[in-house]
Design an enzyme around this catalytic site. Structure first.
Site, PDB file in Angstrom:
ATOM      1  N   LYS A  53       3.036   7.340  -9.762  1.00 12.55           N
ATOM      2  CA  LYS A  53       4.443   7.702  -9.572  1.00 12.55           C
ATOM      3  C   LYS A  53       4.792   8.932 -10.406  1.00 12.55           C
ATOM      4  CE  LYS A  53       5.542   2.898  -8.505  1.00 12.55           C
ATOM      5  NZ  LYS A  53       6.209   1.629  -8.831  1.00 12.55           N
ATOM      6  N   GLN A  97       8.725  -1.316 -13.973  1.00  9.98           N
ATOM      7  CA  GLN A  97       7.536  -1.733 -13.216  1.00  9.98           C
ATOM      8  C   GLN A  97       7.358  -3.249 -13.306  1.00  9.98           C
ATOM      9  OE1 GLN A  97       5.816   0.298 -11.261  1.00  9.98           O
ATOM     10  NE2 GLN A  97       4.354  -1.244 -10.609  1.00  9.98           N
ATOM     11  N   ASP A 120      14.531   1.561  -6.904  1.00  9.54           N
ATOM     12  CA  ASP A 120      13.612   0.566  -6.340  1.00  9.54           C
ATOM     13  C   ASP A 120      14.311  -0.310  -5.293  1.00  9.54           C
ATOM     14  OD1 ASP A 120      10.896   0.405  -6.993  1.00  9.54           O
ATOM     15  OD2 ASP A 120      11.307  -0.370  -9.007  1.00  9.54           O
TER      16      ASP A 120
END
Ligand code: GUN
Length: 287
Positions: A53, A97, A120
């Site tokens: 990412k 994460q 997200d």
């Protein structure tokens, strides 16, 4: 005739080219999109995903800020850090994460991230928006699958879609996004009896079960479109999806490979969400 291979790397590359233009336009207004990435503990797979990412951000001109936090961090400390990032005008996206250490209250963490920085798409506000069709940020993996289907000119409306896997990250939002596009959606999961009875009906089969080679040719309809979201590491170190690619590609009309299918799109949609967040923040600021 063997299936057409859906090239996720090619679409990801094409889309990322377009991002550079948007980032330049923001740059001309003095705005650099900023993404904060919180990596808690030392899960090796998470470190690999975060690395991808961060690299993808750098390649298009998004400023990313990785914070590696110890697995021993307390809930209060982590929530406190998120509150600070919510207030930081240089940060347009906050990504924590997953998975998180067991003592961390994941629901609390996801609800603490500002819905306006939830790139997200895991905040309840955005999840609820998926149900009503008013979401701001869609979760990156299912969003990437929709983009792949659109790019390949595969119709969704009125199609029988079967989603195998009912996770909050992929299966459930995937089903909602396809319903919003007027597909007839069935959701199967680990407790589904006789999975093949459902998968055989699918015009489009999306598999996100995390089980290597779960889907074999006898389970699919001739000419089905098969989207493999699985990323499984085999004992020999190789990566394989949830679909028996060799066999199923002889029967499907189109199929995503692993790697090189859905994976590159997940990261691409994270970039898209982050840039869009910066565009939204800037538009609000101007008015
Ligand atoms: N872990 C596995 N997939 C994801 C994802 O899309 N976002 C985050 N934050 N963590 C993940």
């Amino acid at each position: 005739m063997p299936a057409r291979i859906i090239d996720g790397r090619a679409l990801a590359k094409a889309m990322r080219g377009g991002f550079v233009t948007r980032i330049e336009a923001l740059g001309a207004e003095g705005v650099t999109p900023g993404l904060a990435v919180l990596l808690i503990g030392d899960d090796p797979a998470s470190a690999v995903y975060v690395g991808r990412k961060v690299k993808a951000c750098a390649a298009v001109g998004i400023a990313s800020f990785t914070e590696r936090l110890p697995a021993s961090i307390s809930n209060a400390e982590l929530l406190g850090r998120i509150v600070e990032l919510n207030a930081d005008p240089a940060i347009h996206g906050i990504l924590v994460q997953l998975p998180l250490p067991a003592h961390i209250d994941m629901a609390r963490v996801l609800e603490t991230i500002s819905a306006d920085k939830d790139v997200d798409g895991f905040h309840l506000y955005n999840v609820g928006g998926l149900v009503t069709g008013t979401t701001v940020f869609s979760p990156c993996t299912p969003y990437g699958v929709v983009k792949l289907l659109e790019y390949e000119n595969i119709p969704i409306e009125g199609q029988n879609v079967v989603v195998v896997g009912a996770s909050n990250i992929v299966g459930k939002p995937m089903a909602l996004m396809l319903m919003a596009r007027d597909a007839t959606v069935s959701i199967c999961h680990a407790k589904t009896r006789d999975l093949a009875q459902y998968t055989i009906l699918a015009d489009i089969l999306v598999v996100a079960a995390g089980v290597p080679r779960l889907i074999v040719p006898q389970m699919i309809k001739h000419g089905a479109v098969v989207i493999d979201v699985g990323i499984n590491r085999l004992p020999d170190g190789s990566i394989t999806g949830d679909v028996d690619f060799e066999g199923v590609s002889q029967k499907a009309s189109a199929i995503t490979p692993v790697p090189g299918g859905v994976g590159p799109m997940t990261v691409t949609m994270l970039l898209d969400n982050t840039i869009r967040s910066a565009e939204r923040a800037h538009a609000l600021h101007r008015h």
